[in-house]
Scaffold this active site. Structure first.
Site, mmCIF file in Angstrom:
data_model
loop_
_atom_site.group_PDB
_atom_site.id
_atom_site.type_symbol
_atom_site.label_atom_id
_atom_site.label_comp_id
_atom_site.label_asym_id
_atom_site.label_seq_id
_atom_site.Cartn_x
_atom_site.Cartn_y
_atom_site.Cartn_z
ATOM 1 N N LYS A 161 46.860 52.240 32.194
ATOM 2 C CA LYS A 161 46.309 50.974 32.689
ATOM 3 C C LYS A 161 47.145 49.829 32.143
ATOM 4 O O LYS A 161 47.822 49.928 31.111
ATOM 5 C CB LYS A 161 44.839 50.807 32.296
ATOM 6 C CG LYS A 161 44.567 50.735 30.785
ATOM 7 C CD LYS A 161 44.735 49.386 30.123
ATOM 8 C CE LYS A 161 44.406 49.423 28.637
ATOM 9 N NZ LYS A 161 44.874 48.230 27.894
ATOM 10 N N ASP A 183 37.549 51.181 26.114
ATOM 11 C CA ASP A 183 38.342 51.284 27.331
ATOM 12 C C ASP A 183 38.032 52.539 28.141
ATOM 13 O O ASP A 183 38.492 52.664 29.278
ATOM 14 C CB ASP A 183 39.837 51.288 27.003
ATOM 15 C CG ASP A 183 40.379 49.903 26.675
ATOM 16 O OD1 ASP A 183 39.632 48.917 26.859
ATOM 17 O OD2 ASP A 183 41.537 49.811 26.240
#
Length: 285
Positions: free
Chosen positions: A14, A139
């Site tokens: 990401k 996350d």
């Protein structure tokens, strides 16, 4: 249809395409606003169901005890949540740098949760899997949910968004950034005024920034060097607390041209931005 006993699944990277620090909580955690986007580049997990309850991961990661690995912790959390008496052999093909700000460990954990949910025939809802993931790291839920997102809180309050999907060149400048040192630094900006998701998206990428970037550049000259080099050639930014930095480009041709000019002292790769996680695409979720 016969039950699957093996799966090979992506654990994508990401980027934080925007990262604002809008406050500090009493427990020491920082309140964030961020935009998460996936890349078509990452690690791969190879999963094989076991008839006993053993979780076996290969290869070991340097300097990390097996019980501390997020993949193992995710598997054991899922066993407990589903009262599972099955186990798994898991092999990790590691491509993402450890501690690079690309979410590799969190993505590995999410892939383990979704992959083992499939292999063990649990069929848990994404909300349940995301809750398990949040206990492992802030996350993890965005990787579990599998869509580009506006994140708030410590990054766990997620709203799906549609972002532009340019090409990126991601550079690891060869240093390890200590996240606690960044968030503990006196010069870190902690009072950026909160904005709405609509305002962030309306402003577009040209106005996006990472509040951690000035502090990381000051603490780690190698990161500053990489950012300066990239910034002379394309819009560039730090992701997370680093160490990785990325340049935003309009095509694969531009990205490959930039890679060809890259100093040999840096590890780098090109990737396309994605709004849907390759993990969800692979699982058909």
């Amino acid at each position: 249809m016969p039950q699957e006993t093996t799966l090979s699944l992506p654990a994508p990277a990401k980027l934080n395409r925007l990262l604002h620090i809008v406050g500090r909580r009493a427990d020491g955690y920082h309140e964030l606003q961020t935009l998460f986007q996936f890349l078509d580049h990452g690690d791969t997990l190879h999963l094989r169901r076991r008839s006993d309850d053993e979780i076996r991961l290969t290869p070991p990661l340097p300097g990390l005890a097996m019980d501390d690995n997020l993949i193992v912790r995710a598997a054991r959390a899922l066993q407990a949540a589903g009262s599972v008496r099955l186990g798994a052999d898991i092999h990790l093909d590691k491509r993402l740098p450890i501690g690079g700000g690309l979410g590799g460990g969190s993505s590995n954990a999410a892939t383990a949760l979704l992959g083992l949910d499939r292999l063990w025939s649990l069929d848990l809802e994404l909300d349940e899997l995301a809750d398990l993931g949040l206990a492992l790291g802030a996350d993890v839920p965005v990787f579990v949910r599998g869509h580009a997102a506006w994140g708030e809180g410590i990054g766990e309050r997620l709203t799906p968004v549609e972002l532009d999907t340019p090409w990126f060149v991601v550079v690891h400048p060869g240093v390890t950034v200590a996240t606690p040192a960044v968030f503990g630094a006196s010069q870190l900006t902690r009072d950026t005024p909160p904005i709405t998701m609509a305002r962030a998206l309306q402003g577009g990428a040209s106005g996006w920034r990472n509040d951690c970037e000035p502090t990381v550049k000051a603490l780690y000259p190698a990161v500053a060097d990489a950012l300066n080099w990239l910034g002379e050639r394309a819009p560039a930014m730090l992701t997370g607390t680093g160490a990785c930095v990325f340049a935003t480009l309009t095509s694969d041709v531009e990205a490959q041209r930039l890679l060809a000019d890259m100093p040999e002292r840096w590890m780098a790769f090109a990737a396309r931005g994605l709004n849907r996680s390759p993990l969800h695409a692979a699982l058909g979720r």
